[in-house]
Structures are given as C-alpha cells and as structure tokens.
Design a protein around this motif. Structure first.
Motif, PDB file in Angstrom:
ATOM      1  N   LEU A  41      39.654  34.303  31.920  1.00 14.32           N
ATOM      2  CA  LEU A  41      40.404  35.510  31.579  1.00 14.32           C
ATOM      3  C   LEU A  41      41.313  35.974  32.695  1.00 14.32           C
ATOM      4  O   LEU A  41      42.345  36.584  32.450  1.00 14.32           O
ATOM      5  N   GLY A  42      40.950  35.738  33.925  1.00 20.17           N
ATOM      6  CA  GLY A  42      41.787  36.141  35.054  1.00 20.17           C
ATOM      7  C   GLY A  42      41.578  37.588  35.451  1.00 20.17           C
ATOM      8  O   GLY A  42      40.511  38.160  35.250  1.00 20.17           O
ATOM      9  N   ILE A  43      42.618  38.186  35.986  1.00 21.70           N
ATOM     10  CA  ILE A  43      42.586  39.546  36.522  1.00 21.70           C
ATOM     11  C   ILE A  43      43.311  40.478  35.569  1.00 21.70           C
ATOM     12  O   ILE A  43      44.359  40.137  35.035  1.00 21.70           O
ATOM     13  N   CYS A  44      42.783  41.659  35.389  1.00 28.69           N
ATOM     14  CA  CYS A  44      43.380  42.659  34.508  1.00 28.69           C
ATOM     15  C   CYS A  44      44.720  43.134  35.081  1.00 28.69           C
ATOM     16  O   CYS A  44      44.862  43.345  36.292  1.00 28.69           O
ATOM     17  N   VAL A  45      45.687  43.316  34.194  1.00 29.40           N
ATOM     18  CA  VAL A  45      47.016  43.746  34.625  1.00 29.40           C
ATOM     19  C   VAL A  45      46.952  45.093  35.349  1.00 29.40           C
ATOM     20  O   VAL A  45      47.717  45.332  36.285  1.00 29.40           O
ATOM     21  N   SER A  46      46.030  45.960  34.962  1.00 26.62           N
ATOM     22  CA  SER A  46      45.926  47.263  35.643  1.00 26.62           C
ATOM     23  C   SER A  46      45.480  47.094  37.093  1.00 26.62           C
ATOM     24  O   SER A  46      45.930  47.834  37.974  1.00 26.62           O
ATOM     25  N   ASP A  47      44.617  46.117  37.359  1.00 25.13           N
ATOM     26  CA  ASP A  47      44.190  45.850  38.735  1.00 25.13           C
ATOM     27  C   ASP A  47      45.335  45.265  39.558  1.00 25.13           C
ATOM     28  O   ASP A  47      45.506  45.602  40.733  1.00 25.13           O
ATOM     29  N   ILE A  48      46.117  44.408  38.938  1.00 24.47           N
ATOM     30  CA  ILE A  48      47.276  43.831  39.628  1.00 24.47           C
ATOM     31  C   ILE A  48      48.292  44.930  39.923  1.00 24.47           C
ATOM     32  O   ILE A  48      48.836  45.007  41.030  1.00 24.47           O
TER      33      ILE A  48
END
Length: 79
Positions: A41-48
């Motif tokens: 799934l990777g990293i959430c866009v909000s965290d990025i």
C-alpha cells in the motif's frame, strides 16, 4: 515510460524528495505514521504532504504525475 515525461515528473526538488522518502520510508517517516504500513500500500498521501509541508491536493497531483510517468505505482485504499 517516455523519457521526457519521466524527466518532467522529477524536475522539482520536492518530487525528488518524495521519491527518496518512498524508497526507504522507515528512514524518513515517524514510527507512529508507519504503524499500519504495508509495502503493497505504501505511504498515505496525508503523511507525505505533512512531511513535505504542502497541501494534500498538491502532493496528490505530484504523485499522479509521477505515477503517469511510470516512476512510482499509486495504490488507493478507502478514500
């Protein structure tokens, strides 16, 4: 993957940073943000967006452009 599209998608320091962060998320994101991390799934866009100190819509456009260029693979979970 067209070379010009790849170059355009990476022609910004923030986008290069995002790619670096995604390559090794445990080195760049706080542990609490990675509690539910799955490589599929990777990293959430909000965290990025938080790390980049940018808005979510801007980061979403960056990720969309990099995905269209074949530089990364976007996945979606829930919203």
């Amino acid at each position: 993957m067209e070379l010009l599209q790849v170059i355009k998608s990476l022609s910004n320091q923030t986008r290069l940073n995002i790619l670096t962060w995604l390559k090794d998320p445990f080195a760049y994101f706080p542990e609490e943000e990675l509690a539910d991390y799955k490589s599929s799934l990777g990293i959430c866009v909000s965290d990025i967006a938080k790390k980049a100190e940018m808005s979510i819509p801007t980061v979403s456009v960056y990720l969309k452009n990099m995905s269209a260029a074949g530089v990364l693979e976007a996945t979606r979970k829930d919203q």
